[in-house]
Design a protein around this motif. Structure first.
Motif, short mmCIF file in Angstrom:
data_model
loop_
_atom_site.label_atom_id
_atom_site.label_comp_id
_atom_site.label_asym_id
_atom_site.label_seq_id
_atom_site.Cartn_x
_atom_site.Cartn_y
_atom_site.Cartn_z
N VAL A 1 44.54 48.46 45.13
CA VAL A 1 44.97 47.07 45.04
C VAL A 1 46.38 46.83 45.81
N SER A 2 46.46 46.09 46.63
CA SER A 2 47.58 45.78 47.49
C SER A 2 47.92 44.17 47.34
N THR A 3 49.35 43.99 47.51
CA THR A 3 49.63 42.72 47.84
C THR A 3 49.51 42.19 49.28
N GLN A 4 49.19 42.66 50.06
CA GLN A 4 48.93 42.31 51.39
C GLN A 4 47.57 42.83 52.11
N TYR A 5 47.00 42.23 53.19
CA TYR A 5 45.83 42.70 53.93
C TYR A 5 45.84 41.99 55.15
N TRP A 6 46.87 42.47 55.98
CA TRP A 6 47.00 41.72 57.34
C TRP A 6 46.63 42.98 58.52
N PRO A 7 46.08 42.34 59.54
CA PRO A 7 45.94 41.04 59.91
C PRO A 7 44.70 40.32 59.43
N LEU A 8 43.92 40.83 58.69
CA LEU A 8 42.76 40.02 58.15
C LEU A 8 43.05 38.94 57.54
N THR A 9 44.20 38.74 56.86
CA THR A 9 44.56 37.54 56.08
C THR A 9 45.95 37.00 56.96
N MET A 10 46.36 35.70 56.95
CA MET A 10 47.74 35.43 57.21
C MET A 10 48.47 35.38 56.29
N PRO A 11 49.55 36.49 56.11
CA PRO A 11 50.40 36.58 55.01
C PRO A 11 51.01 35.36 54.45
N LEU A 12 51.28 35.18 52.97
CA LEU A 12 52.20 34.43 52.56
C LEU A 12 53.50 34.79 52.83
N PRO A 13 54.44 33.79 53.01
CA PRO A 13 55.86 34.35 53.49
C PRO A 13 56.84 34.87 52.53
N VAL A 14 56.14 35.18 51.42
CA VAL A 14 56.81 35.68 50.32
C VAL A 14 56.26 37.08 49.82
N ALA A 15 57.14 37.95 49.63
CA ALA A 15 56.68 39.42 49.18
C ALA A 15 56.75 39.63 47.73
N ALA A 16 55.41 39.21 46.97
CA ALA A 16 55.65 39.17 45.73
C ALA A 16 55.21 40.74 45.24
N ALA A 17 55.89 41.01 43.92
CA ALA A 17 55.39 42.25 43.22
C ALA A 17 54.62 41.93 41.97
N VAL A 18 53.43 42.51 41.96
CA VAL A 18 52.54 42.49 41.04
C VAL A 18 52.36 43.49 40.03
N THR A 19 52.57 43.37 38.60
CA THR A 19 52.40 44.49 37.64
C THR A 19 51.00 44.35 37.06
N LEU A 20 50.28 45.31 37.31
CA LEU A 20 48.91 45.66 36.83
C LEU A 20 48.96 46.12 35.30
N GLU A 21 48.29 45.62 34.37
CA GLU A 21 48.56 46.01 32.77
C GLU A 21 47.16 46.42 32.57
N ALA A 22 46.16 46.02 32.90
CA ALA A 22 44.56 46.40 32.55
C ALA A 22 43.76 45.81 33.50
N GLY A 23 42.55 46.64 33.45
CA GLY A 23 41.47 46.31 34.67
C GLY A 23 40.31 47.05 34.29
N SER A 24 39.13 46.47 34.80
CA SER A 24 37.96 47.22 34.74
C SER A 24 37.18 46.93 36.22
N LEU A 25 36.13 47.76 36.55
CA LEU A 25 35.31 47.84 37.71
C LEU A 25 33.80 47.83 37.35
N SER A 26 33.45 46.85 37.77
CA SER A 26 31.84 46.86 37.37
C SER A 26 31.07 47.04 38.73
N LEU A 27 30.32 48.23 38.53
CA LEU A 27 29.59 48.57 39.78
C LEU A 27 27.97 48.37 39.51
N PRO A 28 27.60 47.67 40.38
CA PRO A 28 25.95 47.35 40.47
C PRO A 28 25.13 48.86 41.03
#
Length: 667
Positions: A485-512
């Motif tokens: 999980v990342s907060t950037q994916y350049w140059p595939l995306t045009m990045p937002l001009p702010v560098a955000a910090a994201v705190t992950l607290e829980a999550g799941s992955l569903s695989l077919p």
């Protein structure tokens, strides 16, 4: 198979559309197959036409290629893609074809990319003579699955494709076909360009009525004709195949190969298959009433990719064909893994991980829509993984096959009102090599859906769901799964001009997970093609990332991309066509607000004393609340500039706090 070079179709309003026609050698009226798009039958698309339409004619069909209104040698002007005018004209064209003495009255549609989109869109208008369609590398959802946005995040493909369409909205017709009026028609076409297409698409940053128009997913029941949907795992549009199979009610089949954005009989990576044979079997069943057994074959046939060390270009992708009798398939079931302090596993556990990625995370992404002509595939993910929050599973005891669309759910907090997340599912080999299996993006302004973006409340806990791209992939025993999980994916995306910090607290992955053998895969045949167009290649086609440069002192990173259709001399028309382009993306490692995207395009037409040239330049940057696009359009006749226009357009970002209404300046 000889072709009639120019057939004129006169519409009710007097507009003439130029067409090229291939007739089979067999006598008597036959069904007709139409491809309807703006990509010029005399030059730009002539090579593609040569390796498809003679094959359809050899199979007993009248094959016809029509240049849309405002394109090629057709009358009129064009300003946008997928418009009601486009569909209305197509309905008239289909009715005209059905009435011709060489046509049995049955008409089919076939198309790749633009003509794949409009095959679905035209089918939804229900022209009476239309009996079946074949759609290749197209989409049913213009906002969620096109080159503009992914998960609501602005793609840099919006600029690169927007620049291409900007250049090809208004090239001149061929004087050999339209005579001395060519220059007047050219000037009228250029005057009709109201704005750069990329600016229009950025102005619609939510899934509004603009995107709903032409998105057949709004009402699948409108499509009643049989649909054969074909895609490739490397292509940008593969999700549509699975949605069409899941939601259409009429006869339908899907085939997904390993390839990029091209017709499957000539596409890379291989193995390619007999696409013309598969397509004509489909048309035979529904347009000639031949009981050839295709209805009884599996609904979905797909290339199950095997792991191999990642690289930016493949000739052949390792794997094997699999099939499912129905889709969705009871043979594919979800398996859920949970994010935890220990990685990715079967048990939930509380954790808190903060990620604030460098602006350069994404350099191993590859292109959003690979063509397979150059280095445009995702590479080793380890460098991108280093700037991401990674959750690894234990080594797999046994191989697993994924077939379908994985989905990730995350509980998180963000310290800024704006943020974008990239979520990648990788397979990590015992030697540490990390290969991307699939990925997804989400603009967190669209955490509640695409209808209307809204700012985040810093520090507020939210739950988001990120669908990853559909995939068919066999992950070997001994490999680990990695969710990055990342907060950037350049140059595939045009990045937002702010560098955000994201705190992950829980999550799941569903695989077919595919749990059985499924149905027997049908024999798709060996790839073959009619002879290619006779040309002298002056400059070969090329697409992909050529060079990545990093300045140690400043942290500035530059990515250079080539976007050349090539430069050729076409024997049949005596024309030299030059269709060249490039992009340059730049950013600072610690300052995404410094990011810029620049695209250059050149289209040149040369024959005897005819020399027409178009050049466009487009630059995209961010503002505190939106995007700024500066675009320049110049046209030359024998080196003399006869047309010039510039635009500077600012558009708000979805969910950006304080964003204003869009405006423009400088025309």
């Amino acid at each position: 198979m000889p072709a009639e070079e120019t057939v004129w179709i006169v519409l009710k309003d007097g507009c003439r559309l130029a067409a090229r026609l291939w007739l089979p050698e067999s006598a008597g009226p036959v069904p007709a197959v139409l491809e309807y798009l703006p990509y010029r039958r005399r030059d730009r698309h002539r090579g593609d036409d040569a390796i498809l339409h003679p094959g359809l004619a050899a199979a007993g069909y009248a094959a016809i290629r029509v240049d849309m209104r405002g394109a090629g040698d057709s009358d009129g002007t064009m300003d946008d893609e997928y418009t009601p005018q486009e569909w209305a004209d197509a309905n008239e064209v289909i009715a005209w074809i059905a009435q011709q003495p060489w046509c049995s009255g049955a008409v089919g549609l076939i198309g790749l990319s633009w003509s794949a989109f409009n095959a679905l869109q035209i089918a939804a208008t229900r022209p009476p003579a239309l009996k079946a369609i074949v759609t290749v590398c197209g989409s049913d959802d213009r906002f969620a699955d096109d080159m503009h946005y992914m998960g609501g995040a602005l793609l840099n493909d919006n600029l690169q494709y927007g620049s291409t369409l900007f250049t090809w909205l208004a090239p001149p017709p061929d004087p050999e076909i339209v005579g001395t009026s060519w220059r007047e028609m050219w000037l009228a076409r250029m005057e009709a360009i109201s704005e750069p297409p990329a600016a229009r698409w950025m102005r619609h940053a939510d899934r509004d009525a603009y995107w709903q128009s032409g998105s057949v997913c709004e009402d699948y029941s409108r499509i009643e004709v049989p649909v054969l949907a074909v895609g490739g795992w490397a292509d940008g549009y593969t999700n549509a195949v699975h949605r069409l199979l899941s939601n259409l009610s009429g006869p339908r089949k899907g085939v997904i190969g390993p390839n990029g954005h091209a017709y499957s009989h000539v596409a890379t990576p291989g193995p390619a298959f007999d696409f013309i044979g598969v397509a004509t079997r489909w048309f035979d069943r529904w347009m000639k009433d031949i009981d050839n057994g295709i209805e009884a074959e599996p609904m979905l046939t797909a290339w199950m990719q095997d792991y191999e060390p990642p690289k930016p270009q493949y000739d052949v992708r390792q794997g094997h064909w699999v099939a499912e009798a129905q889709w969705p398939s009871a043979n594919v079931a979800p398996h859920t893994l949970y994010l935890s302090p220990d990685g990715l596993g079967e048990e939930r556990a509380p954790f808190a991980v903060t990620v604030k990625s460098p602006a350069t995370v994404g350099l191993a992404s590859g292109e959003w829509c690979p063509y397979g002509w150059g280095p445009d595939m995702p590479g080793d993910q380890r460098e991108d993984d280093a700037g991401s929050a990674c959750f690894d599973s234990a080594p797999l005891d046994a191989a697993i096959e994924i077939l379908g669309r994985p989905e990730v759910t995350l509980n998180l907090k963000v310290d800024r009102p704006e943020a974008v997340l990239a979520v990648r599912l990788n397979t990590v080999a015992p030697d540490g090599t990390s290969a991307r299996v699939t990925y997804g993006l989400i603009n967190l302004a669209h955490r509640g859906g695409f209808a209307a973006g809204k700012p985040l409340v810093p520090g507020e806990s939210v739950e988001v769901t990120v669908p990853l791209k559909v995939s068919g992939y066999r992950i070997p025993a001994g490999h680990r799964l990695r969710l990055a999980v990342s907060t950037q994916y350049w140059p595939l995306t045009m990045p937002l001009p702010v560098a955000a910090a994201v705190t992950l607290e829980a999550g799941s992955l569903s695989l077919p997970v595919r749990r059985g053998e499924g149905a027997a895969a049908p024999d798709l045949g060996g790839a073959w093609s009619p002879p290619p167009l006779e040309t002298l290649v002056v400059e070969a086609p090329a697409r992909g990332r050529l060079r990545i440069a990093q300045e140690v002192a400043t942290g500035r990173t530059t990515v250079e991309v080539v976007r050349n259709l090539g430069a050729i001399r076409i024997a049949e028309t005596g024309l030299e066509l030059r269709a060249l382009g490039s992009e340059t993306y730049a950013t600072l490692r610690d300052d995404p607000s410094a990011a810029s995207s620049f695209a250059y395009r050149k289209a040149e037409f040369i024959r005897g004393d005819w020399h027409a040239c178009i050049e466009t330049r487009s630059t995209l940057t961010a503002t505190p609340t939106g995007w700024r696009l500066h675009a320049e359009y110049d046209a030359y006749d024998h080196g003399e500039r006869i047309f010039a226009r510039q635009w500077t357009v600012e558009t708000p970002r979805a969910g950006a706090p304080g964003s204003a209404e869009p405006g423009s300046a400088g025309r």
